[in-house]
Enzyme design. Structure first.
Site, PDB file in Angstrom:
ATOM      1  N   ARG A 185       0.834  -1.205   0.000  1.00 57.04           N
ATOM      2  CA  ARG A 185       0.000   0.000   0.000  1.00 57.04           C
ATOM      3  C   ARG A 185       0.864   1.248   0.000  1.00 57.04           C
ATOM      4  O   ARG A 185       0.547   2.239  -0.655  1.00 57.04           O
ATOM      5  CB  ARG A 185      -0.959   0.029   1.195  1.00 57.04           C
ATOM      6  CG  ARG A 185      -1.990   1.168   1.064  1.00 57.04           C
ATOM      7  CD  ARG A 185      -2.949   1.259   2.238  1.00 57.04           C
ATOM      8  NE  ARG A 185      -4.041   2.187   1.941  1.00 57.04           N
ATOM      9  CZ  ARG A 185      -4.000   3.495   2.136  1.00 57.04           C
ATOM     10  NH1 ARG A 185      -2.913   4.060   2.638  1.00 57.04           N
ATOM     11  NH2 ARG A 185      -5.039   4.256   1.832  1.00 57.04           N
ATOM     12  N   CYS A 186       1.973   1.208   0.735  1.00 59.96           N
ATOM     13  CA  CYS A 186       2.877   2.359   0.751  1.00 59.96           C
ATOM     14  C   CYS A 186       3.433   2.658  -0.643  1.00 59.96           C
ATOM     15  O   CYS A 186       3.723   3.816  -0.958  1.00 59.96           O
ATOM     16  CB  CYS A 186       4.052   2.101   1.695  1.00 59.96           C
ATOM     17  SG  CYS A 186       3.626   1.933   3.434  1.00 59.96           S
ATOM     18  N   MET A 187       3.596   1.623  -1.467  1.00 62.71           N
ATOM     19  CA  MET A 187       4.243   1.791  -2.764  1.00 62.71           C
ATOM     20  C   MET A 187       3.265   2.105  -3.892  1.00 62.71           C
ATOM     21  O   MET A 187       3.651   2.115  -5.060  1.00 62.71           O
ATOM     22  CB  MET A 187       5.037   0.529  -3.112  1.00 62.71           C
ATOM     23  CG  MET A 187       6.226   0.287  -2.187  1.00 62.71           C
ATOM     24  SD  MET A 187       7.267  -1.108  -2.680  1.00 62.71           S
ATOM     25  CE  MET A 187       6.170  -2.487  -2.317  1.00 62.71           C
TER      26      MET A 187
END
Length: 418
Positions: A405-407
């Site tokens: 999700r961060c990426m």
């Protein structure tokens, strides 16, 4: 001459609707310029083996391309920036903002020289800090965490204000892309810009449904950031509820999505010590007040209760790391709670978080590898259906302290028919 810009129609009304378009950044030359001595200042805990990190990231992008199923669905920040820099005004805007926001580097003394750099040279400088000039800047290894540079709610693009100097140039890059790349030309009046001194990063914002968002008050997003975003959303979108979740101001929990993500419309992965086991007081429900009046607010007994009231149906919380407290801490450390939803009940996460995948299996998810997912769909289009948790090999990527999700920064999702 610029290539035809991709078609972009920002639209996010849920965390789990079918992915239609996503912004990413495959790590590149900037990652190779992180030295052991400066890694902590750059918010990196380790040095990544770039070849393997790129392979892992490209495999993740291949999964996205299969799910989206059409050209232009997976966009690279680096490519968009390079295309934007073909315009003189975009390069001028970047240099001007750089001099304003990073005065300690004395870029203003080289402003005229920076403006003379070619698009390719300025692009390299923007990402790596290296140029033919007698100046330098730190590299941007965190740019691969594109979630934090922006957030989309309905058709509004909320531009981040990085909380740390190590990431401030990323905000400038995204600002240039949004305001100077032709793909965003029709949406420039939909960009929400926050006041100076206010901090916000996209990992702290989750879109629950068309009327509700979650925002973390975290190490990276200030209370003023939460309030400014809430006010903007109430004024210009159908959002009626903003739930603020106060979390410890620590690197281990730098954003809300490091401890909480949606995996389906009725299920979430959570880090229990900070989601299930907190005492009353860390969740505040904001609603718009009367016309031009103050916002209404109410402290909620728990995040689960607040979400169930907003959604009108029960939620299942799946513990990151399973039922054991030690495993929960270990797998939260390696982003076990940081799943990215590709479609309702179809998610991707790091394979190293084995006990989290065991918990997903117990809740009816079929567990497959990223390569297996692509092989299964090699001769057919992806169609949402069976609950599936995809294991991504992230041996190198996970060392950067950020999950799938961060990426990813979704620009558009296709809402399911009611």
């Amino acid at each position: 001459m610029l290539p035809s810009p991709p078609t972009i129609q920002p639209s996010i009304t849920s965390e789990t609707d079918l992915l239609a378009q996503v912004l990413v950044h495959t790590p590149g030359a900037e990652m190779e310029m992180v030295s052991p001595e400066q890694r902590l200042d750059l918010l990196f805990d380790d040095i990544l083996y770039i070849d393997h990190a790129q392979d892992e990231h490209q495999l993740m992008c291949a999964v996205f391309e299969k799910v989206v199923g059409q050209a232009g669905g997976v966009l690279q920040v680096s490519t968009l920036l390079h295309e934007a820099f073909e315009a003189d005004e975009a390069r001028a805007a970047f240099v001007t903002r750089l001099c304003q926001l990073m005065p300690a580097y004395n870029f203003q003394a080289f402003e005229a020289d920076l403006l003379k750099l070619s698009p390719a040279e300025l692009h390299r400088f923007a990402l790596t800090g290296h140029s033919p000039l007698a100046i330098h800047a730190p590299p941007l290894p965190n740019l691969m965490f594109t979630r934090d540079v922006c957030a989309v709610v309905h058709d509004r693009l909320i531009l981040s204000h990085a909380a740390t100097a190590a990431r401030s140039r990323e905000s400038i890059i995204m600002d240039v892309v949004l305001h100077h790349h032709e793909a965003f030309a029709a949406h420039r009046d939909h960009v929400v810009r926050l006041p100076r001194g206010v901090t916000f990063e996209g990992g702290d914002l989750l879109v629950v449904n068309p009327t509700t968002v979650l925002i973390g008050h975290s190490e990276r997003t200030s209370f003023s950031g939460v309030m400014n975003i809430a006010t903007a959303l109430f004024a210009d979108t159908p959002i009626e509820h903003v739930l603020m979740v106060d979390i410890p101001k620590e690197r281990s929990y730098m954003h809300l999505d490091t401890i909480f993500t949606f995996v389906s419309p009725t299920e979430c992965t959570v880090f229990p010590p900070l989601i299930d086991q907190r005492e009353r007081g860390n969740v505040v429900h904001f609603q718009p007040g009367e016309v031009s009046g103050p916002l209404r607010c109410e402290i909620k007994p728990s995040l689960k209760r607040a979400l169930e009231e907003a959604l009108g149906h029960p939620l299942t919380f799946i513990p990151c790391g399973g039922p054991d407290a030690l495993n929960q801490r270990r797998e939260q450390w390696t982003d076990g709670a940081n799943f990215f939803a590709l479609a309702p009940g179809v998610v991707i996460g790091y394979e190293r978080n084995t006990r989290t995948f065991d918990a997903m299996r117990e809740h009816g998810y079929r567990i497959v590898s990223a390569a297996g997912f692509l092989q299964y769909h090699a001769e057919s289009r992806f169609t949402p259906g069976e609950k599936t948790a995809i294991k991504l090999e992230g041996t190198e990527l996970s060392r950067g302290r950020g999950g799938p999700r961060c990426m990813t920064m979704p620009l558009a999702r296709t809402a399911s028919s009611p």
